[in-house]
Design a protein around this motif. Sequence first.
Motif, short mmCIF file in Angstrom:
data_model
loop_
_atom_site.label_atom_id
_atom_site.label_comp_id
_atom_site.label_asym_id
_atom_site.label_seq_id
_atom_site.Cartn_x
_atom_site.Cartn_y
_atom_site.Cartn_z
N LYS B 307 0.87 -1.18 0.00
CA LYS B 307 0.00 0.00 0.00
C LYS B 307 0.90 1.22 0.00
N ALA B 308 1.33 1.63 -1.17
CA ALA B 308 2.30 2.72 -1.25
C ALA B 308 1.66 4.06 -0.97
N ALA B 309 2.50 5.04 -0.76
CA ALA B 309 2.03 6.39 -0.48
C ALA B 309 1.49 7.03 -1.75
N THR B 310 1.11 8.27 -1.62
CA THR B 310 0.53 8.97 -2.76
C THR B 310 1.60 9.31 -3.80
N ALA B 311 1.11 9.77 -4.94
CA ALA B 311 2.02 10.01 -6.07
C ALA B 311 3.08 11.07 -5.75
#
Lengths: 307, 311
Positions: B307-311
């Motif tokens: 669940k990566a961070a935002t762009a």
Amino acid sequence: MTAQPTFTEQPLLEVRDFQVELITDAGIIRAVDSVSFSIHRGETVTIIGESGSGKSTTAMGILRLLPEDLAVLSGTVLIDGVDITADPKAIDKVRGKTLALIPQDPMTALSPVHSIGSQLFEAIRIAGAASAKDKGALQARAVRLLEQVHIPTPEKQLKKYPHQLSGGMLQRVLIAIALASEPQLLVADEPTSALDVTVQGGILDLLLELQEQRGIGILMITHDLGVARLISDRIHVMKDGSFVESGEVQQIVDHPATDYTRALLAAVPVLGPWDETPAAAPGRHAANATGSSATSDPALTQTGAKP
Amino acid sequence: MTNYILKRLGQGLLTVFLTVSTVFILIRMAPGDPAVSYAGPLASNEQLAAVREQFGLDRPVLEQYWIFLQQLFTGNLGQSYSFQAPAMQVVAERMPYTLTLATAAILLTAVVAIPLGVWMSRRPDTGKELGVNVLTIAGQSMPDFWTGIMLLTGFAVLVPIFPASGFATWGGLVLPTITIAILQIALISRMVRREMTNNLAAPFLTVARSRGVRSSALTWRYAMGNSAIPVFTALGTRFAAMLNGVVVVEVVFAWPGVGSLIVRALETRDYPLIQATVLLTALLAVGVQLLIDLAYPLLDPRVRLGKAATA
Ligand SMILES: Nc1ncnc2c1ncn2[C@@H]1O[C@H](COP(=O)(O)OP(=O)(O)OP(=O)(O)O)[C@@H](O)[C@H]1O
Ligand SMILES: [Mg+2]
């Protein structure tokens, strides 16, 4: 009905006596009942109404995205002159070409197991804008589309998967995908309602900017009068499947003809202090001042106070 | 990732160890005497005692277990009583037959169940779909020895197209494969249908349709692409289970695999052979399960990339 501006060209979207009947377990529901309206190039027409009034059904019916076996469409819907109600196949000629959808919830609108790039490339291929074999041209076009919607480091984003982007970024990607075919008509079903308030304005600005650049017609669905006021040329107020009131934004807001519309207007103040700090709201929406929409700052600042 | 692999490997080996230990104890608690099966019912008490001594069965159980642990460590589980050959070798010779049968069955399952499930999901509530649906429920509830005997009677006895038993020719593979696959097809096709039905109704599918994606791409690229992960996992798990669970079918068709071998080993109380069979099949099943777990991140970017961070 207010007098519409007279256009010599044919409208991008002309809807006449459009009806949608839904076959449900509880029987047949007439979710959309004889609505008529039209959208010309560069215009934004908004359908506003309470939950369950039939807004989405109208939009999805126009796109023929309702389940074919559960939704019966009748009346006339001409998209750039093509009648999509008479011939179910006709919609294939306009979807992904002259017509594009901006969905309500960007978080669920892209396939989670396919990369942003692969879904954008596909849209470019469908539009015929670049051949499937020319990888370089596809990539270049994809990057240009992402730049147009102000996405930083587009090359990097292409390799990402939807779960790696924020809702606001995803909605920009979806707008880029919609733009792949250089559509003339965008249907946006509550395009900002699933987003954080802080990014809502940015998305609306982007739509206005694109509209100004390309003269796209927009059908906007919202239950948010703040959104409607900001971007619309005309508003149709929907209740129980039909329009109870239609007209110019300012006229509807200033002189609502029905209690229903007055109730919708009364629900607005939750949005913020429109009347107290005149500069605050429009300040965030830079495109508004230059936008092609009929909305202007005075309309924003004067009318919010009136219940 | 390496940590994850090591952890799963450790868990797997522990499972195998506990399984063989349990079997070691259970077979010694069960009634029956290996010496009697070996020496025959007419053997004298002295003869039986000699056999027990030869097999080391006269020693205390704990000591036998200690010897077993040492054997486990060296990978040599001793001589099979009935085959008079190293038990591990006897099992290893049978293993390819079971692997062949399980592979054939899982391939047939995939090839039939996936298109069938997709077909059902695209034609919900039609007469034909209802018919197929009823068939899958029937397939799900037929015991495999019954299916096997019906197929044997039909296609080996009444209409002798295929051999009734053994694996002398490739034709011998057909009936046992079908027998196993019928149940698996019933289960997997219903699962495919369920997954596909959900994904065909997903918002991303409607949005893809709105941008002019053709119906075949909607079905295969989008709906199947998103159904593939659970379906693949289910197929892998079923395959792992088949590696030690096709006993009935192997016996019905006299298939020379480990399933029929373990039945014989149990009948003759051939302790080393029972233990070797359990060890090898458990190792194989755990290995396959580990491969499935490792393939999972390759298939699902959400697992692979987190669940990566935002762009
Ligand atoms: N799948 C469905 N099954 C049964 N009834 C439905 C279905 N979809 C919509 N309806 C009914 O059709 C009517 C119109 O629904 P629609 O979703 O178009 O409203 P809406 O104006 O978009 O509401 P919202 O603001 O909540 O999105 C409602 O009465 C709703 O109950
Ligand atoms: Mg809606």
